[in-house]
Design a protein around this motif. Structure first.
Motif, PDB file in Angstrom:
ATOM      1  N   TRP A   8       0.812  -1.218   0.000  1.00  0.00           N
ATOM      2  CA  TRP A   8       0.000   0.000   0.000  1.00  0.00           C
ATOM      3  C   TRP A   8       0.848   1.272   0.000  1.00  0.00           C
ATOM      4  O   TRP A   8       0.748   2.114  -0.895  1.00  0.00           O
ATOM      5  CB  TRP A   8      -0.947  -0.028   1.189  1.00  0.00           C
ATOM      6  N   THR A   9       1.693   1.437   1.001  1.00  0.00           N
ATOM      7  CA  THR A   9       2.470   2.674   1.084  1.00  0.00           C
ATOM      8  C   THR A   9       3.512   2.750  -0.035  1.00  0.00           C
ATOM      9  O   THR A   9       3.829   3.844  -0.524  1.00  0.00           O
ATOM     10  CB  THR A   9       3.152   2.810   2.457  1.00  0.00           C
ATOM     11  N   ALA A  10       4.040   1.610  -0.462  1.00  0.00           N
ATOM     12  CA  ALA A  10       4.990   1.619  -1.574  1.00  0.00           C
ATOM     13  C   ALA A  10       4.314   2.106  -2.849  1.00  0.00           C
ATOM     14  O   ALA A  10       4.917   2.851  -3.644  1.00  0.00           O
ATOM     15  CB  ALA A  10       5.575   0.224  -1.774  1.00  0.00           C
ATOM     16  N   ALA A  11       3.051   1.707  -3.058  1.00  0.00           N
ATOM     17  CA  ALA A  11       2.316   2.157  -4.239  1.00  0.00           C
ATOM     18  C   ALA A  11       2.056   3.660  -4.181  1.00  0.00           C
ATOM     19  O   ALA A  11       2.146   4.354  -5.211  1.00  0.00           O
ATOM     20  CB  ALA A  11       1.000   1.392  -4.348  1.00  0.00           C
ATOM     21  N   LEU A  12       1.738   4.170  -3.009  1.00  0.00           N
ATOM     22  CA  LEU A  12       1.516   5.606  -2.871  1.00  0.00           C
ATOM     23  C   LEU A  12       2.814   6.382  -3.106  1.00  0.00           C
ATOM     24  O   LEU A  12       2.808   7.458  -3.719  1.00  0.00           O
ATOM     25  CB  LEU A  12       0.958   5.925  -1.480  1.00  0.00           C
ATOM     26  N   GLU A  13       3.910   5.837  -2.633  1.00  0.00           N
ATOM     27  CA  GLU A  13       5.212   6.476  -2.871  1.00  0.00           C
ATOM     28  C   GLU A  13       5.541   6.482  -4.356  1.00  0.00           C
ATOM     29  O   GLU A  13       6.056   7.470  -4.896  1.00  0.00           O
ATOM     30  CB  GLU A  13       6.298   5.747  -2.079  1.00  0.00           C
ATOM     31  N   VAL A  26      -5.492   4.920  -6.322  1.00  0.00           N
ATOM     32  CA  VAL A  26      -4.745   3.766  -5.813  1.00  0.00           C
ATOM     33  C   VAL A  26      -5.661   3.034  -4.830  1.00  0.00           C
ATOM     34  O   VAL A  26      -6.228   3.651  -3.919  1.00  0.00           O
ATOM     35  CB  VAL A  26      -3.446   4.202  -5.114  1.00  0.00           C
ATOM     36  N   ARG A  27      -5.796   1.734  -5.008  1.00  0.00           N
ATOM     37  CA  ARG A  27      -6.794   0.989  -4.238  1.00  0.00           C
ATOM     38  C   ARG A  27      -6.214  -0.323  -3.730  1.00  0.00           C
ATOM     39  O   ARG A  27      -5.421  -0.971  -4.406  1.00  0.00           O
ATOM     40  CB  ARG A  27      -8.010   0.716  -5.127  1.00  0.00           C
ATOM     41  N   THR A  28      -6.634  -0.709  -2.540  1.00  0.00           N
ATOM     42  CA  THR A  28      -6.260  -2.008  -1.995  1.00  0.00           C
ATOM     43  C   THR A  28      -7.434  -2.570  -1.214  1.00  0.00           C
ATOM     44  O   THR A  28      -8.432  -1.865  -0.976  1.00  0.00           O
ATOM     45  CB  THR A  28      -5.012  -1.886  -1.089  1.00  0.00           C
ATOM     46  N   THR A  29      -7.332  -3.826  -0.800  1.00  0.00           N
ATOM     47  CA  THR A  29      -8.419  -4.484  -0.070  1.00  0.00           C
ATOM     48  C   THR A  29      -7.864  -5.136   1.191  1.00  0.00           C
ATOM     49  O   THR A  29      -6.829  -5.806   1.148  1.00  0.00           O
ATOM     50  CB  THR A  29      -9.095  -5.556  -0.944  1.00  0.00           C
ATOM     51  N   VAL A  30      -8.558  -4.921   2.306  1.00  0.00           N
ATOM     52  CA  VAL A  30      -8.201  -5.577   3.565  1.00  0.00           C
ATOM     53  C   VAL A  30      -9.406  -6.384   4.037  1.00  0.00           C
ATOM     54  O   VAL A  30     -10.545  -5.978   3.855  1.00  0.00           O
ATOM     55  CB  VAL A  30      -7.782  -4.556   4.648  1.00  0.00           C
ATOM     56  N   PRO A  31      -9.194  -7.552   4.635  1.00  0.00           N
ATOM     57  CA  PRO A  31     -10.314  -8.382   5.083  1.00  0.00           C
ATOM     58  C   PRO A  31     -11.038  -7.761   6.275  1.00  0.00           C
ATOM     59  O   PRO A  31     -10.449  -6.999   7.049  1.00  0.00           O
ATOM     60  CB  PRO A  31      -9.644  -9.703   5.462  1.00  0.00           C
ATOM     61  N   HIS A  32     -12.298  -8.089   6.429  1.00  0.00           N
ATOM     62  CA  HIS A  32     -13.083  -7.556   7.545  1.00  0.00           C
ATOM     63  C   HIS A  32     -12.478  -7.938   8.888  1.00  0.00           C
ATOM     64  O   HIS A  32     -12.491  -7.149   9.832  1.00  0.00           O
ATOM     65  CB  HIS A  32     -14.531  -8.059   7.469  1.00  0.00           C
ATOM     66  N   GLU A  33     -11.956  -9.158   8.979  1.00  0.00           N
ATOM     67  CA  GLU A  33     -11.461  -9.654  10.265  1.00  0.00           C
ATOM     68  C   GLU A  33     -10.061  -9.133  10.595  1.00  0.00           C
ATOM     69  O   GLU A  33      -9.590  -9.307  11.719  1.00  0.00           O
ATOM     70  CB  GLU A  33     -11.458 -11.179  10.276  1.00  0.00           C
ATOM     71  N   ALA A  34      -9.399  -8.496   9.645  1.00  0.00           N
ATOM     72  CA  ALA A  34      -8.060  -7.938   9.893  1.00  0.00           C
ATOM     73  C   ALA A  34      -7.929  -6.630   9.118  1.00  0.00           C
ATOM     74  O   ALA A  34      -7.090  -6.493   8.233  1.00  0.00           O
ATOM     75  CB  ALA A  34      -6.974  -8.930   9.485  1.00  0.00           C
ATOM     76  N   ALA A  35      -8.782  -5.685   9.466  1.00  0.00           N
ATOM     77  CA  ALA A  35      -8.864  -4.422   8.726  1.00  0.00           C
ATOM     78  C   ALA A  35      -7.805  -3.445   9.217  1.00  0.00           C
ATOM     79  O   ALA A  35      -8.075  -2.545  10.023  1.00  0.00           O
ATOM     80  CB  ALA A  35     -10.258  -3.821   8.874  1.00  0.00           C
ATOM     81  N   THR A  36      -6.588  -3.608   8.721  1.00  0.00           N
ATOM     82  CA  THR A  36      -5.470  -2.758   9.134  1.00  0.00           C
ATOM     83  C   THR A  36      -4.577  -2.466   7.938  1.00  0.00           C
ATOM     84  O   THR A  36      -4.324  -3.342   7.106  1.00  0.00           O
ATOM     85  CB  THR A  36      -4.632  -3.438  10.230  1.00  0.00           C
ATOM     86  N   LEU A  37      -4.118  -1.229   7.861  1.00  0.00           N
ATOM     87  CA  LEU A  37      -3.194  -0.807   6.826  1.00  0.00           C
ATOM     88  C   LEU A  37      -2.130   0.106   7.441  1.00  0.00           C
ATOM     89  O   LEU A  37      -2.403   0.787   8.440  1.00  0.00           O
ATOM     90  CB  LEU A  37      -3.914  -0.026   5.727  1.00  0.00           C
ATOM     91  N   GLU A  83     -13.008   5.786  12.030  1.00  0.00           N
ATOM     92  CA  GLU A  83     -14.218   5.793  12.852  1.00  0.00           C
ATOM     93  C   GLU A  83     -15.453   5.343  12.088  1.00  0.00           C
ATOM     94  O   GLU A  83     -16.379   4.781  12.665  1.00  0.00           O
ATOM     95  CB  GLU A  83     -14.444   7.178  13.468  1.00  0.00           C
ATOM     96  N   MET A  84     -15.492   5.549  10.773  1.00  0.00           N
ATOM     97  CA  MET A  84     -16.674   5.168  10.002  1.00  0.00           C
ATOM     98  C   MET A  84     -16.677   3.688   9.619  1.00  0.00           C
ATOM     99  O   MET A  84     -17.731   3.069   9.495  1.00  0.00           O
ATOM    100  CB  MET A  84     -16.773   6.021   8.736  1.00  0.00           C
ATOM    101  N   PHE A  85     -15.477   3.104   9.433  1.00  0.00           N
ATOM    102  CA  PHE A  85     -15.390   1.708   9.001  1.00  0.00           C
ATOM    103  C   PHE A  85     -14.685   0.802  10.010  1.00  0.00           C
ATOM    104  O   PHE A  85     -14.761  -0.416   9.889  1.00  0.00           O
ATOM    105  CB  PHE A  85     -14.647   1.613   7.664  1.00  0.00           C
ATOM    106  N   GLY A  86     -13.953   1.381  10.959  1.00  0.00           N
ATOM    107  CA  GLY A  86     -13.201   0.576  11.909  1.00  0.00           C
ATOM    108  C   GLY A  86     -11.880   0.072  11.366  1.00  0.00           C
ATOM    109  O   GLY A  86     -11.307  -0.886  11.902  1.00  0.00           O
ATOM    110  N   ILE A  87     -11.381   0.681  10.311  1.00  0.00           N
ATOM    111  CA  ILE A  87     -10.096   0.281   9.730  1.00  0.00           C
ATOM    112  C   ILE A  87      -8.969   0.950  10.517  1.00  0.00           C
ATOM    113  O   ILE A  87      -8.990   2.160  10.744  1.00  0.00           O
ATOM    114  CB  ILE A  87     -10.024   0.678   8.249  1.00  0.00           C
ATOM    115  N   GLY A  88      -7.990   0.161  10.933  1.00  0.00           N
ATOM    116  CA  GLY A  88      -6.852   0.707  11.648  1.00  0.00           C
ATOM    117  C   GLY A  88      -5.756   1.155  10.698  1.00  0.00           C
ATOM    118  O   GLY A  88      -5.554   0.546   9.639  1.00  0.00           O
ATOM    119  N   PHE A  89      -5.054   2.221  11.052  1.00  0.00           N
ATOM    120  CA  PHE A  89      -3.944   2.726  10.250  1.00  0.00           C
ATOM    121  C   PHE A  89      -2.711   2.787  11.141  1.00  0.00           C
ATOM    122  O   PHE A  89      -2.584   3.675  11.993  1.00  0.00           O
ATOM    123  CB  PHE A  89      -4.280   4.094   9.660  1.00  0.00           C
ATOM    124  N   GLU A  90      -1.838   1.833  10.941  1.00  0.00           N
ATOM    125  CA  GLU A  90      -0.658   1.701  11.790  1.00  0.00           C
ATOM    126  C   GLU A  90       0.260   2.917  11.656  1.00  0.00           C
ATOM    127  O   GLU A  90       0.464   3.428  10.557  1.00  0.00           O
ATOM    128  CB  GLU A  90       0.110   0.431  11.416  1.00  0.00           C
TER     129      GLU A  90
END
Length: 210
Positions: free
Chosen positions: A40-45, A88-99, A118-125
């Motif tokens: 993900w971050t490599a693609a954004l870079e 730029v798009r990626t997919t994370v599973p519901h049970e491990a929603a972290t990027l 807060e709207m989806f519960g996705i964590g951003f490390e």
């Protein structure tokens, strides 16, 4: 190779630019590149440095049941008289929603990641301040998830469910204009004789009169 030349090679050369697991396509005049979550971050870079997409527009997500959360970042390269847009798009599973957080690449992503969290519960490390942005303190749940229950609609019916005048509190129903070929409900049907007459022009059309 210039950033414009690298952009123009897409989507055909997507694996050369973004790596072997990336895919790309044009849809609605927008170039979309899909990458694995690990890249993900490599693609954004890459978008920023190799394609010149230094303008960060927005970041959000879509909840797709059975698939996961599709996280999207829209960026652009602004030139003289030209704008080259990229999603730029990626997919994370519901049970491990972290990027990993994109803040290190695009500082403007900070607020967008807070909203998406807060709207989806996705964590951003490694986000510097991943706290609620829009919802009130103590709010439970993530409103844009497909499995989120609108408790307010359970406790009270949606106020727009009925047309004006159709509530259980009584009152005349709102009259509507009839298209040609539809009989006047005051002359035919269960409300016969109970409603005021339709406008003359409408009745002529209904009855086939000139």
């Amino acid at each position: 190779m210039s950033t414009a030349d690298a952009y123009d090679r897409l989507p055909d050369a997507v694996t050369d630019v973004f790596g072997p697991e990336a895919t790309a396509a044009y849809a609605y005049d927008l170039l979309t590149v899909d990458v694995p979550a690990t890249g993900w971050t490599a693609a954004l870079e890459t978008a920023r440095s190799a394609l010149g997409c230094t303008y960060f527009d927005w970041l959000s997500a879509v909840d797709e049941p059975g698939t996961g959360f599709r996280v999207c970042a829209h960026v652009a390269a602004l030139g003289e008289g030209t704008v080259r847009r990229l999603l730029v798009r990626t997919t994370v599973p519901h049970e491990a929603a972290t990027l990993p957080s994109a803040v290190g690449v695009y500082a403007g992503a900070a607020w967008h990641e807070r909203e998406t969290h807060e709207m989806f519960g996705i964590g951003f490390e490694d986000h510097p301040h991943l706290v609620p942005l829009l919802l009130p303190e103590g709010f439970e749940g993530h409103p844009l998830r497909k499995d989120f229950v609108l408790a307010a609609r359970v406790a009270k019916a949606w106020p727009g469910a009925k047309e004006p005048g159709e509530s259980e509190h009584g009152g005349p129903k709102r009259r509507t204009m009839l298209p040609p070929g539809v009989p006047d409900p005051n002359e035919w049907g269960p409300l016969k004789g109970q409603l005021p007459p339709m406008e003359t022009g409408v009745l002529r059309a209904v009855r086939g009169q000139p």
